[in-house]
Design a protein around this motif. Structure first.
Motif, PDB file in Angstrom:
ATOM      1  N   ASP A 132       2.122   1.761  -3.585  1.00 50.13           N
ATOM      2  CA  ASP A 132       1.028   1.961  -4.532  1.00 50.13           C
ATOM      3  C   ASP A 132       0.293   3.278  -4.320  1.00 50.13           C
ATOM      4  OD1 ASP A 132       1.655  -0.482  -5.600  1.00 50.13           O
ATOM      5  OD2 ASP A 132       0.098  -1.566  -4.499  1.00 50.13           O
ATOM      6  N   HIS A 133       0.227   3.746  -3.093  1.00 51.23           N
ATOM      7  CA  HIS A 133      -0.576   4.932  -2.815  1.00 51.23           C
ATOM      8  C   HIS A 133       0.268   6.133  -2.382  1.00 51.23           C
ATOM      9  CE1 HIS A 133      -4.062   7.283  -1.732  1.00 51.23           C
ATOM     10  NE2 HIS A 133      -3.507   7.519  -0.556  1.00 51.23           N
ATOM     11  N   TRP A 134       1.023   5.997  -1.304  1.00 51.70           N
ATOM     12  CA  TRP A 134       1.686   7.153  -0.708  1.00 51.70           C
ATOM     13  C   TRP A 134       2.846   7.680  -1.532  1.00 51.70           C
ATOM     14  CZ3 TRP A 134      -0.936   9.852   2.441  1.00 51.70           C
ATOM     15  CH2 TRP A 134      -1.875   9.252   3.250  1.00 51.70           C
ATOM     16  N   TYR A 178       0.828  -1.201   0.000  1.00 51.99           N
ATOM     17  CA  TYR A 178       0.000   0.000   0.000  1.00 51.99           C
ATOM     18  C   TYR A 178       0.868   1.258   0.000  1.00 51.99           C
ATOM     19  CZ  TYR A 178      -3.696   3.252   1.211  1.00 51.99           C
ATOM     20  OH  TYR A 178      -4.577   4.292   1.201  1.00 51.99           O
ATOM     21  N   TYR A 179       1.981   1.208   0.700  1.00 53.17           N
ATOM     22  CA  TYR A 179       2.867   2.380   0.759  1.00 53.17           C
ATOM     23  C   TYR A 179       3.344   2.773  -0.634  1.00 53.17           C
ATOM     24  CZ  TYR A 179       6.918   5.243   1.823  1.00 53.17           C
ATOM     25  OH  TYR A 179       7.825   6.261   1.863  1.00 53.17           O
ATOM     26  N   GLN A 208       3.254   7.565  -4.815  1.00 53.13           N
ATOM     27  CA  GLN A 208       2.702   8.279  -5.975  1.00 53.13           C
ATOM     28  C   GLN A 208       2.097   9.614  -5.552  1.00 53.13           C
ATOM     29  OE1 GLN A 208      -0.008   5.730  -8.043  1.00 53.13           O
ATOM     30  NE2 GLN A 208       1.547   4.181  -8.442  1.00 53.13           N
ATOM     31  N   TRP A 209       1.413   9.637  -4.412  1.00 57.00           N
ATOM     32  CA  TRP A 209       0.810  10.874  -3.928  1.00 57.00           C
ATOM     33  C   TRP A 209       1.883  11.894  -3.569  1.00 57.00           C
ATOM     34  CZ3 TRP A 209       1.337  13.174   0.872  1.00 57.00           C
ATOM     35  CH2 TRP A 209       0.526  14.270   1.094  1.00 57.00           C
TER      36      TRP A 209
END
Length: 70
Positions: free
Chosen positions: A15-17, A12-13, A19-20
């Motif tokens: 895949d989400h953070w 999740y890190y 990129q954000w």
């Protein structure tokens, strides 16, 4: 992150953070603000009186408010 066999597991890190944070203008402004504060301190000027530091501080707060408003 990659495992030893080369097949990455779900993360999740990454895949989400990651990129954000790469796309976030707020984090870029916080880095610039930190540099402006350091520069003001190096010039023996209080950061609260440095025009450059205050400009980036205000812009960072505006970006944070916009982000929290969404």
């Amino acid at each position: 992150m990659v495992s030893i066999d080369g097949n990455p597991s779900a993360n999740y890190y990454n895949d989400h953070w990651v990129q954000w944070s790469v796309k976030s203008p707020l984090l870029a402004h916080l880095g610039i603000l930190t540099s402006a504060i350091y520069q003001a301190e190096a010039q023996k000027t209080p950061p609260g009186q440095s025009a450059v530091a205050l400009r980036y501080k205000v812009r960072s707060i505006e970006l944070l408010n916009d982000m929290l408003g969404d």
